[in-house]
Design a protein around this motif. Structure first.
Motif, PDB file in Angstrom:
ATOM      1  N   ASP A 425       0.823  -1.231  -0.045  1.00 27.03           N
ATOM      2  CA  ASP A 425       0.076  -0.051  -0.119  1.00 27.03           C
ATOM      3  C   ASP A 425       0.722   1.063  -0.108  1.00 27.03           C
ATOM      4  OD1 ASP A 425      -2.175   1.769   0.351  1.00 27.03           O
ATOM      5  OD2 ASP A 425      -2.601   1.285   2.348  1.00 27.03           O
ATOM      6  N   PRO A 426       1.430   1.816  -1.189  1.00 25.77           N
ATOM      7  CA  PRO A 426       2.260   2.654  -1.026  1.00 25.77           C
ATOM      8  C   PRO A 426       1.937   4.058  -0.425  1.00 25.77           C
ATOM      9  CG  PRO A 426       1.466   2.248  -3.435  1.00 25.77           C
ATOM     10  CD  PRO A 426       0.548   1.460  -2.371  1.00 25.77           C
ATOM     11  N   TYR A 427       2.902   4.483   0.299  1.00 26.50           N
ATOM     12  CA  TYR A 427       2.497   5.680   1.078  1.00 26.50           C
ATOM     13  C   TYR A 427       2.920   7.130   0.449  1.00 26.50           C
ATOM     14  CZ  TYR A 427       2.287   8.333   5.203  1.00 26.50           C
ATOM     15  OH  TYR A 427       1.771   9.293   6.211  1.00 26.50           O
ATOM     16  N   LEU A 428       2.075   7.936   0.302  1.00 22.98           N
ATOM     17  CA  LEU A 428       2.549   9.217  -0.251  1.00 22.98           C
ATOM     18  C   LEU A 428       2.541  10.055   0.827  1.00 22.98           C
ATOM     19  CD1 LEU A 428       0.508   9.252  -3.741  1.00 22.98           C
ATOM     20  CD2 LEU A 428       2.743   8.146  -3.156  1.00 22.98           C
ATOM     21  N   PHE A 429       3.542  10.987   0.917  1.00 28.66           N
ATOM     22  CA  PHE A 429       3.814  11.848   1.702  1.00 28.66           C
ATOM     23  C   PHE A 429       2.937  13.492   1.459  1.00 28.66           C
ATOM     24  CE2 PHE A 429       7.221   9.349   2.129  1.00 28.66           C
ATOM     25  CZ  PHE A 429       7.412   8.920   3.655  1.00 28.66           C
ATOM     26  N   THR A 430       2.671  14.132   2.486  1.00 25.44           N
ATOM     27  CA  THR A 430       2.298  15.274   1.935  1.00 25.44           C
ATOM     28  C   THR A 430       3.288  16.034   1.454  1.00 25.44           C
ATOM     29  OG1 THR A 430       0.774  15.332   3.865  1.00 25.44           O
ATOM     30  CG2 THR A 430       1.131  17.574   3.027  1.00 25.44           C
ATOM     31  N   GLY A 431       3.065  16.859   0.308  1.00 29.45           N
ATOM     32  CA  GLY A 431       4.210  17.507  -0.460  1.00 29.45           C
ATOM     33  C   GLY A 431       3.716  17.595  -2.028  1.00 29.45           C
ATOM     34  N   THR A 432       4.258  17.395  -2.926  1.00 32.72           N
ATOM     35  CA  THR A 432       3.832  17.237  -4.303  1.00 32.72           C
ATOM     36  C   THR A 432       4.240  15.948  -5.033  1.00 32.72           C
ATOM     37  OG1 THR A 432       5.984  18.143  -5.106  1.00 32.72           O
ATOM     38  CG2 THR A 432       4.397  19.562  -4.455  1.00 32.72           C
ATOM     39  N   ILE A 433       3.548  15.761  -6.067  1.00 39.42           N
ATOM     40  CA  ILE A 433       3.868  14.383  -6.783  1.00 39.42           C
ATOM     41  C   ILE A 433       5.656  14.308  -6.970  1.00 39.42           C
ATOM     42  CG2 ILE A 433       3.580  13.272  -9.185  1.00 39.42           C
ATOM     43  CD1 ILE A 433       1.049  14.532  -9.367  1.00 39.42           C
ATOM     44  N   ALA A 434       6.157  15.493  -7.287  1.00 37.23           N
ATOM     45  CA  ALA A 434       7.638  15.502  -7.483  1.00 37.23           C
ATOM     46  C   ALA A 434       8.348  14.979  -6.266  1.00 37.23           C
ATOM     47  CB  ALA A 434       7.988  16.942  -8.242  1.00 37.23           C
ATOM     48  N   SER A 435       7.866  15.611  -5.142  1.00 38.61           N
ATOM     49  CA  SER A 435       8.688  15.482  -3.858  1.00 38.61           C
ATOM     50  C   SER A 435       8.516  14.074  -3.406  1.00 38.61           C
ATOM     51  CB  SER A 435       8.207  16.439  -2.600  1.00 38.61           C
ATOM     52  OG  SER A 435       6.803  16.196  -2.326  1.00 38.61           O
ATOM     53  N   ASN A 436       7.213  13.298  -3.865  1.00 39.32           N
ATOM     54  CA  ASN A 436       7.087  12.065  -3.554  1.00 39.32           C
ATOM     55  C   ASN A 436       7.838  11.105  -4.489  1.00 39.32           C
ATOM     56  OD1 ASN A 436       5.054  11.062  -1.387  1.00 39.32           O
ATOM     57  ND2 ASN A 436       4.006  12.816  -2.122  1.00 39.32           N
ATOM     58  N   ILE A 462       1.478  13.944 -15.538  1.00 38.41           N
ATOM     59  CA  ILE A 462       2.077  15.056 -15.888  1.00 38.41           C
ATOM     60  C   ILE A 462       1.172  16.104 -16.372  1.00 38.41           C
ATOM     61  CG2 ILE A 462       4.230  15.996 -16.611  1.00 38.41           C
ATOM     62  CD1 ILE A 462       5.202  13.113 -17.188  1.00 38.41           C
ATOM     63  N   GLU A 463       0.589  15.740 -17.199  1.00 33.64           N
ATOM     64  CA  GLU A 463      -0.303  16.441 -17.967  1.00 33.64           C
ATOM     65  C   GLU A 463      -1.678  16.945 -17.420  1.00 33.64           C
ATOM     66  OE1 GLU A 463       0.118  13.966 -21.160  1.00 33.64           O
ATOM     67  OE2 GLU A 463       2.099  14.934 -20.765  1.00 33.64           O
ATOM     68  N   ARG A 464      -2.021  16.139 -16.558  1.00 34.17           N
ATOM     69  CA  ARG A 464      -3.655  16.289 -15.999  1.00 34.17           C
ATOM     70  C   ARG A 464      -3.706  17.526 -15.255  1.00 34.17           C
ATOM     71  NH1 ARG A 464      -5.520  12.164 -11.952  1.00 34.17           N
ATOM     72  NH2 ARG A 464      -5.019  10.386 -13.424  1.00 34.17           N
ATOM     73  N   TYR A 465      -2.644  17.905 -14.392  1.00 36.64           N
ATOM     74  CA  TYR A 465      -2.748  19.178 -13.519  1.00 36.64           C
ATOM     75  C   TYR A 465      -2.177  20.330 -14.123  1.00 36.64           C
ATOM     76  CZ  TYR A 465      -3.886  15.233 -10.635  1.00 36.64           C
ATOM     77  OH  TYR A 465      -4.291  13.992  -9.887  1.00 36.64           O
ATOM     78  N   ASP A 466      -2.572  21.667 -13.806  1.00 40.21           N
ATOM     79  CA  ASP A 466      -2.252  22.956 -14.140  1.00 40.21           C
ATOM     80  C   ASP A 466      -0.562  22.861 -13.576  1.00 40.21           C
ATOM     81  OD1 ASP A 466      -4.504  23.517 -15.086  1.00 40.21           O
ATOM     82  OD2 ASP A 466      -5.018  24.588 -13.426  1.00 40.21           O
ATOM     83  N   LYS A 467      -0.154  22.398 -12.573  1.00 36.74           N
ATOM     84  CA  LYS A 467       1.052  22.527 -12.101  1.00 36.74           C
ATOM     85  C   LYS A 467       1.759  21.282 -12.298  1.00 36.74           C
ATOM     86  CE  LYS A 467       0.039  25.469  -7.863  1.00 36.74           C
ATOM     87  NZ  LYS A 467      -0.038  25.503  -6.415  1.00 36.74           N
ATOM     88  N   GLY A 468       1.234  20.436 -12.892  1.00 36.60           N
ATOM     89  CA  GLY A 468       2.046  19.226 -13.441  1.00 36.60           C
ATOM     90  C   GLY A 468       2.487  18.276 -12.507  1.00 36.60           C
ATOM     91  N   ILE A 469       3.911  18.245 -12.442  1.00 36.47           N
ATOM     92  CA  ILE A 469       4.316  17.357 -11.220  1.00 36.47           C
ATOM     93  C   ILE A 469       4.443  18.114  -9.880  1.00 36.47           C
ATOM     94  CG2 ILE A 469       5.724  15.615 -12.827  1.00 36.47           C
ATOM     95  CD1 ILE A 469       8.353  17.425 -12.216  1.00 36.47           C
ATOM     96  N   HIS A 470       4.219  19.249  -9.783  1.00 41.37           N
ATOM     97  CA  HIS A 470       4.315  19.983  -8.699  1.00 41.37           C
ATOM     98  C   HIS A 470       3.011  20.349  -8.108  1.00 41.37           C
ATOM     99  CE1 HIS A 470       8.409  20.569  -9.472  1.00 41.37           C
ATOM    100  NE2 HIS A 470       8.397  21.290 -10.600  1.00 41.37           N
ATOM    101  N   HIS A 471       1.986  19.471  -8.837  1.00 44.94           N
ATOM    102  CA  HIS A 471       0.366  19.294  -8.086  1.00 44.94           C
ATOM    103  C   HIS A 471       0.764  18.897  -6.606  1.00 44.94           C
ATOM    104  CE1 HIS A 471      -3.778  18.902  -8.109  1.00 44.94           C
ATOM    105  NE2 HIS A 471      -3.709  17.778  -7.394  1.00 44.94           N
ATOM    106  N   PRO A 472      -0.182  19.372  -5.648  1.00 48.10           N
ATOM    107  CA  PRO A 472       0.248  19.174  -4.352  1.00 48.10           C
ATOM    108  C   PRO A 472      -0.470  17.678  -4.061  1.00 48.10           C
ATOM    109  CG  PRO A 472      -1.406  21.049  -4.430  1.00 48.10           C
ATOM    110  CD  PRO A 472      -0.975  20.682  -5.923  1.00 48.10           C
ATOM    111  N   VAL A 473       0.082  17.134  -3.026  1.00 48.29           N
ATOM    112  CA  VAL A 473      -0.225  15.636  -2.443  1.00 48.29           C
ATOM    113  C   VAL A 473      -0.682  16.150  -1.008  1.00 48.29           C
ATOM    114  CG1 VAL A 473       0.386  13.380  -1.978  1.00 48.29           C
ATOM    115  CG2 VAL A 473       1.268  14.351  -4.024  1.00 48.29           C
ATOM    116  N   VAL A 474      -1.757  15.787  -0.891  1.00 48.47           N
ATOM    117  CA  VAL A 474      -2.535  15.918   0.478  1.00 48.47           C
ATOM    118  C   VAL A 474      -2.948  14.424   0.812  1.00 48.47           C
ATOM    119  CG1 VAL A 474      -2.708  18.277   0.481  1.00 48.47           C
ATOM    120  CG2 VAL A 474      -4.367  16.871  -0.025  1.00 48.47           C
ATOM    121  N   GLU A 475      -3.073  14.448   2.410  1.00 43.76           N
ATOM    122  CA  GLU A 475      -3.848  13.373   3.014  1.00 43.76           C
ATOM    123  C   GLU A 475      -3.178  11.996   2.567  1.00 43.76           C
ATOM    124  OE1 GLU A 475      -5.880  12.813   5.685  1.00 43.76           O
ATOM    125  OE2 GLU A 475      -5.069  15.042   6.088  1.00 43.76           O
ATOM    126  N   LYS A 476      -2.101  11.600   2.505  1.00 45.60           N
ATOM    127  CA  LYS A 476      -1.554  10.448   1.944  1.00 45.60           C
ATOM    128  C   LYS A 476      -2.036  10.132   0.321  1.00 45.60           C
ATOM    129  CE  LYS A 476      -2.112   8.336   6.363  1.00 45.60           C
ATOM    130  NZ  LYS A 476      -3.038   7.382   7.072  1.00 45.60           N
TER     131      LYS A 476
END
Ligand SMILES: Nc1ncnc2c1ncn2[C@@H]1O[C@H](COP(=O)(O)OP(=O)(O)OP(=O)(O)O)[C@@H](O)[C@H]1O
Length: 582
Positions: A425-436, A462-476
């Motif tokens: 169950d991959p764990y994603l940290f609060t941050g962005t796609i890139a920081s993960n 990469i294409e889906r979000y305005d900020k690309g890979i810098h799209h924020p990741v919240v709540e795991k």
């Protein structure tokens, strides 16, 4: 207790100047305030009484004394304010240091510690317990003890100077107070500790509830957990009630009684000193005596609160130090260098506790670049083998050797850096796609991250979000599907270009289409690396170079897919069963 107090006090050494300045200002403030009844005595005896007797008011002296009284108290207040400010600053800094120390200690602890310790309790150590120390110990306890001590000593000296016999007689209060405090401390600490323990359980239960909210709701466990929670709150409430009863009785009831009896005895004794219908001492002395008795009892009343604070602080300190004293993982300094990625398990035996072994005499050799699949019924020990390989745990017996280096002798961090792991169950940290994906490693550029995402077939992210890979990741990363989270963690593994890759049941929770997508990503990520994988769907491991079949912690069959089918053993059975289900 003494040990804990010493350790708590030892933190002051980092802020010596602030502490000594604060303590000196407080001593001065208390001493100045203590002198003010003497001015009031002069006012009564040298201004008011003569004015009544002679009809002449000494206005100059009246003004001087009033001004002195006012100034004395004003300066006292200013000094007290500054001293508390200094002590508060010291306290905040000490707790800041403690929290940082505890946090860095926490991630040096072995994973086995967290197997037994509920996460809520760990959280409570670093947040609540340190907060108790900040509010109670380093400000209230230290300043109250200091100023109360000075006030009691000062009041006794003043009483003895004013009337040697009566003042000395009042020293009898000291043993009475010591016995009283001793009894109070003994019983109060019992309830106090119980209350803190229940608070800690409450926070543990809350933590579990919040973390598992989806499962709890899915299985309608709310009522059961609510009942358990209410039971703990009730225990806390009952312990709190006993504590309150004791506290009110001892602190307020007995305190007021003792104070009033003392005042009554003093007034009776003093009023007995009449000489020919006139009092043998002045009204000023009578006033000052009663004022000092009150000043003697004020800190004694406050003392009970201080003892409560001391106990809470010591209990919090004890828990903090217990946590801080947990042995961290032994720190080997030998760096681990990986060149090819050959892995050998030699007679490895392992258990999560020394009494119960989970893996028995595991022996195998994996050549660089090979793909190894671990299969077996649930609980057979597949994940445990990977836990050992990644050095989450060390085996009780045997050796794990990678490229001629025994990993147990090498620095843990450098062993882990040589591998990448994709968890069930991959764990994603609060941050962005890139920081993960880059995990904040400076050498990993945005381009490398995008390339990794492309390779695992996740260009869409990469294409889906305005900020690309810098799209924020919240709540795991709840915003992403489990397949997407899986792909992000594949990109995370790929970007560090590890020689050894560990994949834990990566495809067991997704639909066929996503499985296909992940399968392709896995093929990309595996290329040129030694890969260990656990997959419940046997179709995904057909191409593995070696398959180990585990049963009750032993490797019972070993070989490639065709070879194992021919053996007609457990693997054959499992394969048949899965084929029938399709
Ligand atoms: N942290 C732990 N503490 C104590 N026992 C554990 C721990 N993790 C696993 N175990 C025990 O070790 C045994 C093997 O577990 P392991 O997770 O290695 O099996 P597995 O084959 O990977 O199972 P699954 O396919 O269900 O994931 C089980 O009996 C399990 O209860």
């Amino acid at each position: 207790m003494i040990q804990t107090s010493k350790r708590l006090l030892s933190y002051i050494k980092y802020h010596r100047q602030r502490f000594w300045l604060g303590a000196s200002l407080l001593t001065l403030a208390t001493a100045l305030e203590l002198y003010s009844p003497m001015i009031a005595k002069q006012l009564i005896d040298q201004v008011m009484t003569p004015a009544y007797q002679t009809g002449n008011l000494n206005g100059d002296l009246l003004i001087v004394l009033l001004m002195s009284y006012f100034l004395l108290n004003l300066i006292g207040s200013l000094l007290r304010y500054n001293s508390l400010l200094l002590l508060r600053k010291m306290s905040n800094r000490i707790v800041k240091r403690m929290r940082n120390d505890l946090f860095s200690h926490m991630h040096r602890l072995p994973i086995s510690y967290f197997d037994q310790m509920p996460s809520g309790k760990v959280v409570a150590r670093i947040t609540n317990d340190t907060e108790v120390l900040r509010g109670n110990f380093y400000v209230s306890v230290i300043s109250n003890l200091l100023s109360n001590f000075i006030q009691i000593i000062g009041a006794f000296i003043a009483l003895i100077l004013l009337n040697r016999i009566l003042g000395s007689a009042m020293l009898i209060l000291i043993p009475i107070l010591i016995i009283w405090q001793h009894l109070y401390t003994k019983y109060a600490s019992r309830y106090n500790l119980a209350m803190r323990e229940y608070i800690s359980q409450i926070s543990g239960q809350l933590n579990e509830f919040v973390q598992g909210i989806a499962v709890i709701q899915a299985f309608q466990k709310e009522n059961q957990l609510y009942t358990e929670f209410k039971a703990t709150v009730q225990k806390w409430f009952l312990a709190g009630r006993k504590y309150l009863l004791l506290d009110s009785l001892v602190a307020w009831g007995l305190g007021a009684l003792l104070r009033n009896v003392t005042i009554l005895l003093v007034i009776t004794t003093l009023s007995a000193q009449f000489l020919g219908g006139r009092m043998a001492l002045s009204a000023g002395i009578l006033y000052v005596f009663i004022d000092y008795i009150n000043r003697l009892f004020d800190p004694i009343d406050g003392f009970v609160q201080t003892i409560t604070n001391v106990q809470q602080s010591l209990a919090a300190g004890k828990r903090i130090f217990e946590f801080a004293d947990q042995d961290p993982e032994s720190k080997q300094t030998t760096p681990f260098f990986i060149k090819k990625g050959a892995v050998t398990f030699s007679d490895v035996t392992f258990g999560y506790s020394d009494e119960h072994m989970i893996l028995n005499q595991i022996d195998f050799h994996v050549s660089p670049g090979e793909t190894v699949a671990l299969v077996g019924h649930t609980g057979s020990g597949k994940s445990s083998i990977l836990n050992l390989l990644f050095r989450f745990y060390d085996p009780q017996k045997g050796k794990i050797i990678i490229d001629d280096q025994e990993i147990a002798r090498c620095n843990r961090q450098s062993v882990r850096e040589a591998m990448a792991i994709v968890m069930q169950d991959p764990y994603l940290f609060t941050g962005t796609i890139a920081s993960n994906i880059g995990m904040n490693r400076l050498e990993i550029t945005d381009e490398m991250i995008k390339e990794a995402l492309r390779q695992v077939g996740a260009s869409e992210l990469i294409e889906r979000y305005d900020k690309g890979i810098h799209h924020p990741v919240v709540e795991k990363g709840n915003e992403f599907s489990s397949g997407e989270r899986q792909l992000i963690s594949f990109a995370r593994a790929l970007v560090v270009d590890p020689k050894i890759l560990i994949l834990d049941e990566a495809t067991s929770h997704v639909d066929t289409e996503t499985e296909h997508m992940i399968q392709q990503a896995m093929d990309v990520v595996k290329k040129g690396r030694t890969t260990f994988m656990i997959a419940h769907r046997l179709s995904t491991i057909k191409d593995a170079d070696q398959i180990f079949v585990l049963d009750q912690g032993r490797i019972v069959e070993q070989g490639n897919h065709l070879h194992l089918l021919e053996q007609n053993g457990i693997y054959h059975q499992m394969y048949q069963m899965q084929a029938e289900q399709l």
